[in-house]
Design an enzyme around this catalytic site. Sequence first.
Site, short mmCIF file in Angstrom:
data_model
loop_
_atom_site.label_atom_id
_atom_site.label_comp_id
_atom_site.label_asym_id
_atom_site.label_seq_id
_atom_site.Cartn_x
_atom_site.Cartn_y
_atom_site.Cartn_z
N SER A 198 0.85 -1.19 0.00
CA SER A 198 0.00 0.00 0.00
C SER A 198 0.89 1.25 0.00
O SER A 198 1.71 1.41 -0.90
CB SER A 198 -0.97 -0.04 1.18
OG SER A 198 -2.02 0.90 1.01
N GLU A 323 -8.79 -4.80 -4.61
CA GLU A 323 -8.19 -4.07 -3.49
C GLU A 323 -9.23 -3.34 -2.63
O GLU A 323 -9.27 -3.49 -1.41
CB GLU A 323 -7.17 -3.06 -4.03
CG GLU A 323 -5.98 -3.67 -4.74
CD GLU A 323 -4.87 -4.07 -3.80
OE1 GLU A 323 -5.03 -3.90 -2.58
OE2 GLU A 323 -3.84 -4.56 -4.29
N HIS A 415 -7.72 -5.64 -0.29
CA HIS A 415 -6.54 -4.93 0.16
C HIS A 415 -5.99 -5.57 1.44
O HIS A 415 -6.75 -5.87 2.36
CB HIS A 415 -6.91 -3.46 0.43
CG HIS A 415 -5.76 -2.52 0.50
ND1 HIS A 415 -4.80 -2.44 -0.49
CD2 HIS A 415 -5.40 -1.60 1.44
CE1 HIS A 415 -3.93 -1.50 -0.16
NE2 HIS A 415 -4.26 -0.99 1.01
#
Length: 492
Positions: A198, A323, A415
């Site tokens: 991320s 995600e 995610h």
Amino acid sequence: MTEQPAEIDCVEVATTAGRVRGCWRPTTGTGGARRSAAFLGIPFAEAPVGRRRFAAPVPKAPWDGVRDALAFGATAQRGDPGITLIPEPSIPGQCTLTVNVFTPDPDAQGLPVLVWIHGGGYFSGSPASPWYDGRNFNRDGVVTVTLSYRLGFDGFGWIEDAPSNRGVRDWLLALEWVQQNIGAFGGDRSQVTIAGQSAGGGAVLTLLGMSAAQHLFSRVYAMSAAFADVAAARAEAFGRALAGSGGVAPTRAGLSSLSEERVLELQKKATELDAAGLAAVLDQGLPLGPVVDGDLILQPTRDSLQAGVGADKPLVVGAADDEFTMVMTGAEKKLRWVPRRLLLGKLGLPAAALRGYLAANADVAAKGKARLAGRLVSDRMFRTTVPGIAAHRGSAPTWLYRFAWPSGHFGFAEHCLDVPFFFDCLDGPAIDPLAGPNPPQALADQVHAAAVAFVSGGDPGWPRHDGRGVARVYDVPVRDVADAYASVRPLL
């Protein structure tokens, strides 16, 4: 500098600033080293408080005696558990610029090194997560380091008379610490892989594109990279607005007159992710993060990579299939009466790309508007980055992957889902809310083994990127697929 109970199996190492005391713990899984030494909360810089607040980091002054490194240091994240489903605890205190070192053998020589930079949108996250424990990389012969850095406005906000990119400067100083000290923990400073997920993935790509950082690492592993590359004018406008909201001048003196709590409050108000905020992030990127300041970061990362910066560094880059689809979970009923064209247009899909995008994502579109909207958000924020970076790098050694295994909880690859597979910690805490019950250990074995292979030798074990766009697809079964990112091509 305290005396430890006899039951703790301690181990000491000498760093350039002084001796530190860590402790041995067992690894998990099978094979390899059966124990790992953890040295936690070692300061690489002086505490960024008082006159050092909003300043460039200063290396930690030497200390006398032996410093305990048995507990994580203070975190820049304050008073909350983070914004993701990764357990990332907040720890109070002032000395927030620390590293945690995990090693299978401090007396070894020449072990490869993994340096992990945590995510959290550049304003959240913590290196103290149990998922980031390096014990199972240690099991497989890899020394592991996690680092902390200043977050949010303290780390990245524009201030008239303060150095820019303070969080980036923290990364650089921590990596300098690794270069100077990792040999004392058994590591090889010429074999340092920087990795992150991320915002951490964005961080390592930022470093890959910085000429001034090239001597600090040899390989890069970027997971679900969230780019910032904030334009200088946008950063200045944000900084002036935040200072104005606080009733102070946009200077170090003015902003230092505000408490840490007040700055966090103002930051939160300025970055609320409502519908308008999400649209702004999709169009312009994150508002706080590395800034293209013309000083430390000379140009956008993509331009640097296209110009050949970091072309000698092997890179693994990839993303999960869905995600941010979870932000749309439960919205299907609300979206029932919204025309699909209007919905996707509001999320930034050009009208000219609509037909091609729907055709390329027919399997997702069949699952409803919420899933389709979530896929588009995921594509624009994360997945288009993967083939885009590969294209910018040209013939530079690059490997692509997709994490496609659907969570047993959400039903898709969301995610952060790949992080515990990467660290091989499916037996750790808080796995079920992210992955559901009984996630496949065999898949974790393959994800982790490929990471170990890359950190150790510069090749994760599948065909590198070429004109066919081959990527490793992590699912059950694992497979290599040509043109694996075809579904995002209408957005490129």
